[in-house]
Design a protein around this motif. Structure first.
Motif, PDB file in Angstrom:
ATOM      1  N   UNK A  44      50.437  34.682  36.077  1.00 40.82           N
ATOM      2  CA  UNK A  44      50.629  35.810  35.140  1.00 40.82           C
ATOM      3  C   UNK A  44      49.374  36.366  35.033  1.00 40.82           C
ATOM      4  N   UNK A  45      48.200  35.840  34.795  1.00 40.64           N
ATOM      5  CA  UNK A  45      46.890  36.361  34.496  1.00 40.64           C
ATOM      6  C   UNK A  45      46.400  37.503  35.631  1.00 40.64           C
ATOM      7  N   UNK A  46      46.928  36.866  36.790  1.00 42.32           N
ATOM      8  CA  UNK A  46      46.564  37.675  37.903  1.00 42.32           C
ATOM      9  C   UNK A  46      47.375  38.935  38.148  1.00 42.32           C
ATOM     10  N   UNK A  47      48.612  38.733  37.895  1.00 43.55           N
ATOM     11  CA  UNK A  47      49.677  40.043  37.926  1.00 43.55           C
ATOM     12  C   UNK A  47      49.259  41.071  36.740  1.00 43.55           C
ATOM     13  N   UNK A  48      48.867  40.392  35.553  1.00 40.62           N
ATOM     14  CA  UNK A  48      48.421  41.359  34.380  1.00 40.62           C
ATOM     15  C   UNK A  48      47.053  42.106  35.042  1.00 40.62           C
ATOM     16  N   UNK A  49      46.341  41.523  35.553  1.00 40.37           N
ATOM     17  CA  UNK A  49      45.085  42.308  36.086  1.00 40.37           C
ATOM     18  C   UNK A  49      45.293  43.215  36.973  1.00 40.37           C
TER      19      UNK A  49
END
Lengths: 152, 152
Positions: A76-81
């Protein structure tokens, strides 16, 4: 003792049934796994909808990409980035392979349109039709190659 | 009309023969392809014997590694470079996959003993049991990963 006899006309049906149950069940699961990974990639990396992508993830997501945090939260963090920094990033899957419980993708990923981007190979492990583990290798595509052939 | 009857005891042999001819011929070729690539890699990258490795190469060797020259000659040059500059280099194949005419290797390559080395995925295309094309992606293994998991 008299042997038990079968009508020969039954043979084609018997053979089909036996072959289907022993040989083609595994390829069907492999093809299903391939589709799961393609849907996961499109939803996550391209539409940048982490929740939609995580529907294809099982009870864990063991991450071997050295820059990403572990588990569904790390994804999720990677996609938000990506949404934040590279909203136009796009990953084109040039080829996909399946073997056993693994699906392998050969990908051309561009963080910004018009850039050369990266060559990536992703390897996913699936259990019960869901993704549970991920490895990848990433290399920047150079301007020129020694052979003159493209990287893909 | 009286049906043609077969002894039921013959069934297992008949089923095995039929399934083998329809379903497992392709997997047998894929497994042969995997062995060809494993032998090629060991002879070339580890023993650094380009001539021995090239016995597994067909009538062409289309190179997509951006740093290597094309064809069998390009491969010879690369192996000569390894012999000269990195005689102790070693590539450990951690996993191999087969799908259709492709063999994929997940490799940990170290140019010098004791270094972290590179993660590599190689993709080989085979025709008639010989290697004819090669793609790869290479990434330096970092000291630490965000997840704490290794790259393999």
């Amino acid at each position: 003792m008299r042997p038990f006899l079968l009508p020969a006309a039954l043979l084609p049906a018997l053979l089909l049934t036996a072959c289907a149950s022993t040989a083609s069940q595994l390829p069907a699961q492999q093809e299903a796994n391939r589709q799961v990974v393609l849907q996961f990639y499109e939803a996550g990396l391209n539409r940048k909808d982490a929740d939609a992508a995580l529907k294809y993830v099982g009870n864990r997501y063991v991450q071997h990409n050295p820059n990403a945090a572990d588990g569904p939260e790390g994804f999720k963090q990677f996609i938000a980035f990506l949404r934040d920094k590279y909203p136009q990033s796009h990953s084109e899957i040039l080829n996909s392979f399946v073997d056993g419980d693994r699906v392998i993708l050969h990908v051309h990923a561009m963080r910004e349109p018009g850039t050369r981007g990266n060559a990536i190979v992703d390897i996913f492990k699936l259990e019960n039709g869901k993704i549970v583990e991920h490895w990848d290798v990433t290399q920047a595509i150079p301007e020129k190659t020694a052979s003159g052939n493209p990287m893909f």
